[in-house]
Design a protein around this motif. Structure first.
Motif, PDB file in Angstrom:
ATOM      1  N   SER A 148      -1.444  -5.389  -1.285  1.00 54.93           N
ATOM      2  CA  SER A 148      -2.156  -4.950  -0.190  1.00 54.93           C
ATOM      3  C   SER A 148      -1.869  -3.497   0.014  1.00 54.93           C
ATOM      4  CB  SER A 148      -2.446  -6.001   0.855  1.00 54.93           C
ATOM      5  OG  SER A 148      -3.149  -7.188   0.487  1.00 54.93           O
ATOM      6  N   VAL A 149      -0.415  -3.720   0.393  1.00 58.09           N
ATOM      7  CA  VAL A 149       0.132  -2.284   0.872  1.00 58.09           C
ATOM      8  C   VAL A 149       0.021  -1.310  -0.105  1.00 58.09           C
ATOM      9  CG1 VAL A 149       2.486  -1.348   1.624  1.00 58.09           C
ATOM     10  CG2 VAL A 149       1.902  -3.490   2.437  1.00 58.09           C
ATOM     11  N   TYR A 150      -0.074  -1.421  -1.449  1.00 58.97           N
ATOM     12  CA  TYR A 150      -0.050  -0.433  -2.573  1.00 58.97           C
ATOM     13  C   TYR A 150      -1.647   0.055  -2.483  1.00 58.97           C
ATOM     14  CZ  TYR A 150      -0.788   1.678  -6.965  1.00 58.97           C
ATOM     15  OH  TYR A 150      -1.433   2.533  -7.989  1.00 58.97           O
ATOM     16  N   MET A 151      -2.726  -1.038  -2.076  1.00 63.56           N
ATOM     17  CA  MET A 151      -3.985  -0.487  -2.229  1.00 63.56           C
ATOM     18  C   MET A 151      -4.084   0.251  -1.003  1.00 63.56           C
ATOM     19  SD  MET A 151      -5.169  -1.307  -4.985  1.00 63.56           S
ATOM     20  CE  MET A 151      -7.032  -1.268  -4.354  1.00 63.56           C
ATOM     21  N   MET A 152      -3.475  -0.008   0.080  1.00 60.85           N
ATOM     22  CA  MET A 152      -3.752   0.845   1.542  1.00 60.85           C
ATOM     23  C   MET A 152      -3.141   2.229   1.318  1.00 60.85           C
ATOM     24  SD  MET A 152      -2.586  -0.249   5.168  1.00 60.85           S
ATOM     25  CE  MET A 152      -3.108   0.725   6.442  1.00 60.85           C
ATOM     26  N   LEU A 153      -2.033   2.226   0.710  1.00 61.67           N
ATOM     27  CA  LEU A 153      -1.334   3.510   0.465  1.00 61.67           C
ATOM     28  C   LEU A 153      -1.829   4.546  -0.738  1.00 61.67           C
ATOM     29  CD1 LEU A 153       2.301   2.579   1.280  1.00 61.67           C
ATOM     30  CD2 LEU A 153       0.835   3.686   2.785  1.00 61.67           C
ATOM     31  N   ASN A 154      -2.824   3.908  -1.481  1.00 62.83           N
ATOM     32  CA  ASN A 154      -3.182   4.404  -2.698  1.00 62.83           C
ATOM     33  C   ASN A 154      -4.512   4.191  -2.928  1.00 62.83           C
ATOM     34  OD1 ASN A 154      -0.750   5.419  -4.180  1.00 62.83           O
ATOM     35  ND2 ASN A 154      -0.317   3.556  -3.665  1.00 62.83           N
ATOM     36  N   PRO A 155      -5.588   4.710  -1.511  1.00 61.75           N
ATOM     37  CA  PRO A 155      -6.835   4.266  -1.682  1.00 61.75           C
ATOM     38  C   PRO A 155      -7.789   4.681  -2.716  1.00 61.75           C
ATOM     39  CG  PRO A 155      -6.464   5.892  -0.028  1.00 61.75           C
ATOM     40  CD  PRO A 155      -5.088   5.445  -0.558  1.00 61.75           C
ATOM     41  N   LYS A 156      -8.772   3.644  -2.995  1.00 59.93           N
ATOM     42  CA  LYS A 156      -9.562   3.729  -4.216  1.00 59.93           C
ATOM     43  C   LYS A 156     -10.907   4.437  -3.314  1.00 59.93           C
ATOM     44  CE  LYS A 156      -6.106   2.826  -7.017  1.00 59.93           C
ATOM     45  NZ  LYS A 156      -5.443   3.932  -7.566  1.00 59.93           N
ATOM     46  N   GLN A 157     -11.534   5.065  -4.153  1.00 61.15           N
ATOM     47  CA  GLN A 157     -13.161   5.400  -3.675  1.00 61.15           C
ATOM     48  C   GLN A 157     -13.908   3.937  -3.465  1.00 61.15           C
ATOM     49  OE1 GLN A 157     -15.167   8.255  -5.681  1.00 61.15           O
ATOM     50  NE2 GLN A 157     -16.078   9.345  -3.943  1.00 61.15           N
ATOM     51  N   TRP A 158     -13.774   2.986  -4.438  1.00 62.54           N
ATOM     52  CA  TRP A 158     -14.599   1.938  -4.276  1.00 62.54           C
ATOM     53  C   TRP A 158     -14.162   0.638  -3.681  1.00 62.54           C
ATOM     54  CZ3 TRP A 158     -11.122  -1.678  -6.051  1.00 62.54           C
ATOM     55  CH2 TRP A 158     -10.131  -1.113  -6.696  1.00 62.54           C
ATOM     56  N   ASP A 159     -13.003   1.020  -3.307  1.00 63.88           N
ATOM     57  CA  ASP A 159     -12.265  -0.195  -2.417  1.00 63.88           C
ATOM     58  C   ASP A 159     -12.741   0.010  -0.730  1.00 63.88           C
ATOM     59  OD1 ASP A 159     -10.338  -2.109  -1.860  1.00 63.88           O
ATOM     60  OD2 ASP A 159      -8.898  -0.889  -1.034  1.00 63.88           O
ATOM     61  N   ASN A 160     -13.168  -0.992  -0.316  1.00 55.16           N
ATOM     62  CA  ASN A 160     -13.536  -1.364   0.896  1.00 55.16           C
ATOM     63  C   ASN A 160     -13.075  -2.198   1.770  1.00 55.16           C
ATOM     64  OD1 ASN A 160     -15.456  -0.209   2.896  1.00 55.16           O
ATOM     65  ND2 ASN A 160     -17.084  -1.919   2.560  1.00 55.16           N
ATOM     66  N   LEU A 161     -12.160  -2.892   1.283  1.00 60.66           N
ATOM     67  CA  LEU A 161     -11.153  -3.766   1.825  1.00 60.66           C
ATOM     68  C   LEU A 161     -10.362  -3.778   2.934  1.00 60.66           C
ATOM     69  CD1 LEU A 161     -10.014  -5.682  -1.692  1.00 60.66           C
ATOM     70  CD2 LEU A 161     -12.394  -5.670  -0.593  1.00 60.66           C
ATOM     71  N   GLY A 162     -10.226  -4.453   3.760  1.00 63.44           N
ATOM     72  CA  GLY A 162      -9.358  -4.278   5.179  1.00 63.44           C
ATOM     73  C   GLY A 162      -7.908  -4.503   4.679  1.00 63.44           C
ATOM     74  N   HIS A 163      -7.315  -3.700   4.088  1.00 66.02           N
ATOM     75  CA  HIS A 163      -5.806  -3.956   3.743  1.00 66.02           C
ATOM     76  C   HIS A 163      -4.865  -3.728   4.842  1.00 66.02           C
ATOM     77  CE1 HIS A 163      -6.533  -4.083  -0.498  1.00 66.02           C
ATOM     78  NE2 HIS A 163      -7.200  -3.304  -0.547  1.00 66.02           N
ATOM     79  N   SER A 164      -5.438  -2.857   5.879  1.00 70.92           N
ATOM     80  CA  SER A 164      -4.572  -2.521   6.837  1.00 70.92           C
ATOM     81  C   SER A 164      -4.288  -3.734   7.916  1.00 70.92           C
ATOM     82  CB  SER A 164      -5.260  -1.330   7.792  1.00 70.92           C
ATOM     83  OG  SER A 164      -6.369  -1.614   8.052  1.00 70.92           O
ATOM     84  N   ALA A 165      -5.452  -4.509   7.902  1.00 74.25           N
ATOM     85  CA  ALA A 165      -5.488  -5.704   8.820  1.00 74.25           C
ATOM     86  C   ALA A 165      -4.148  -6.810   8.557  1.00 74.25           C
ATOM     87  CB  ALA A 165      -6.791  -6.435   8.507  1.00 74.25           C
ATOM     88  N   HIS A 166      -3.815  -6.598   7.342  1.00 77.57           N
ATOM     89  CA  HIS A 166      -2.688  -7.526   6.953  1.00 77.57           C
ATOM     90  C   HIS A 166      -1.559  -7.427   7.971  1.00 77.57           C
ATOM     91  CE1 HIS A 166      -4.708  -7.671   3.079  1.00 77.57           C
ATOM     92  NE2 HIS A 166      -4.091  -8.623   2.796  1.00 77.57           N
ATOM     93  N   LEU A 167      -1.072  -6.041   8.203  1.00 81.04           N
ATOM     94  CA  LEU A 167       0.201  -5.998   9.124  1.00 81.04           C
ATOM     95  C   LEU A 167      -0.060  -6.645  10.672  1.00 81.04           C
ATOM     96  CD1 LEU A 167       2.804  -4.670   9.145  1.00 81.04           C
ATOM     97  CD2 LEU A 167       1.596  -2.582  10.011  1.00 81.04           C
ATOM     98  N   GLY A 168      -1.251  -6.278  11.053  1.00 82.30           N
ATOM     99  CA  GLY A 168      -1.492  -6.984  12.640  1.00 82.30           C
ATOM    100  C   GLY A 168      -1.702  -8.581  12.379  1.00 82.30           C
ATOM    101  N   GLY A 169      -2.282  -9.110  11.336  1.00 82.98           N
ATOM    102  CA  GLY A 169      -2.496 -10.467  11.283  1.00 82.98           C
ATOM    103  C   GLY A 169      -1.064 -11.235  11.038  1.00 82.98           C
ATOM    104  N   ALA A 170      -0.205 -10.708   9.902  1.00 84.68           N
ATOM    105  CA  ALA A 170       1.026 -11.184   9.423  1.00 84.68           C
ATOM    106  C   ALA A 170       1.832 -11.211  10.849  1.00 84.68           C
ATOM    107  CB  ALA A 170       1.474 -10.356   8.583  1.00 84.68           C
ATOM    108  N   PHE A 171       1.624 -10.081  11.763  1.00 83.30           N
ATOM    109  CA  PHE A 171       2.661 -10.250  12.819  1.00 83.30           C
ATOM    110  C   PHE A 171       2.269 -11.305  13.879  1.00 83.30           C
ATOM    111  CE2 PHE A 171       3.259  -8.643  17.363  1.00 83.30           C
ATOM    112  CZ  PHE A 171       4.613  -8.085  17.224  1.00 83.30           C
ATOM    113  N   PHE A 172       0.946 -11.349  14.004  1.00 80.59           N
ATOM    114  CA  PHE A 172       0.580 -12.448  14.968  1.00 80.59           C
ATOM    115  C   PHE A 172       1.067 -13.716  14.364  1.00 80.59           C
ATOM    116  CE2 PHE A 172      -2.240 -15.589  16.828  1.00 80.59           C
ATOM    117  CZ  PHE A 172      -2.238 -15.187  18.148  1.00 80.59           C
ATOM    118  N   GLY A 173       0.961 -13.878  13.224  1.00 82.15           N
ATOM    119  CA  GLY A 173       1.245 -15.462  12.603  1.00 82.15           C
ATOM    120  C   GLY A 173       2.750 -15.605  12.808  1.00 82.15           C
ATOM    121  N   LEU A 174       3.422 -14.647  12.571  1.00 78.60           N
ATOM    122  CA  LEU A 174       4.875 -14.683  12.669  1.00 78.60           C
ATOM    123  C   LEU A 174       5.243 -14.994  14.142  1.00 78.60           C
ATOM    124  CD1 LEU A 174       7.775 -14.508  11.289  1.00 78.60           C
ATOM    125  CD2 LEU A 174       7.656 -12.074  11.468  1.00 78.60           C
TER     126      LEU A 174
END
Length: 213
Positions: A148-174
């Motif tokens: 997810s981090v790789y895809m977020m830092l290397n965005p593809k034109q076809w990629d519409n996924l919410g990779h950035s949400a991983h960080l906030g979500g993981a933080f809340f769960g932890l």
């Protein structure tokens, strides 16, 4: 499987299928910076998690949820599961809203933030009791976040996924896990630390190098 988890998976699959076959529905409820900030359409902070880019995206998120939900239900109960799932979902999207605030065109979909919270909460409680495709849960989680981090830092034109949400979500769960069961979370600190490495690197890229936003 817990009935609440089953309902969430079923509803997500149904709405995702509807969105894939109805572009108006998809556009109306996906996460979009301009629609949220300018039009105050805050429902998108939740509705976007029930939409997915394709069936593989949907399958991967729901499969991850299936594998990790059992530990969360065991340690936190059904109410705790709901708190983690929706809390991670909303915080993940709020984090995306923050880092992409100057990019009104930015859009995303997927349950990634919510699932990230579930993964981190389960690993905090039982890092070795979960196995995903013969991989220990903590290793699967590390690969999940690394991709997810790789895809977020290397965005593809076809990629519409919410990779950035991983960080906030993981933080809340932890944070929720540590608050509810601090002894277990501390005992499993090594596994959580390893799994946090991709997210720590992402934090560095966002807040130090200002690469995103």
């Amino acid at each position: 499987m817990n009935i609440i988890v089953l309902v969430i998976i079923a509803v997500t699959c149904i709405i995702s299928y509807m969105g894939l076959n109805n572009i108006q529905l998809f556009e109306k409820y996906k996460f979009n910076i301009n629609a949220i900030n300018s039009k105050k359409e805050y429902i998108r902070l939740v509705s976007s998690a029930f939409l997915h880019a394709d069936f593989m995206h949907l399958f991967f998120n729901m499969l991850s949820l299936y594998f990790f939900q059992g530990v969360v239900i065991h340690f936190f109960g059904s109410i705790g599961f709901l708190i983690i799932y929706f809390g991670s979902m909303i915080l993940g999207n709020l984090f995306s809203l923050l880092i992409y605030k100057n990019q009104p065109w930015y859009s995303a979909i997927g349950a990634s933030g919510a699932v990230s919270g579930i993964i981190f909460a389960s690993i905090a409680m039982a890092p070795n009791e979960i196995s995903v495709n013969f991989l220990p849960g903590w290793l699967f989680g590390t690969l999940y976040f690394g991709y997810s981090v790789y895809m977020m830092l290397n965005p593809k034109q076809w990629d519409n996924l919410g990779h950035s949400a991983h960080l906030g979500g993981a933080f809340f769960g932890l944070v929720f896990s540590i608050a509810m069961h601090p002894d277990l979370a501390i005992n499993n600190f090594l596994y959580l630390g390893i799994m946090s490495l991709p997210l720590l690197y992402l934090s560095y890229e966002i807040f130090v190098k200002k690469k995103i936003g």
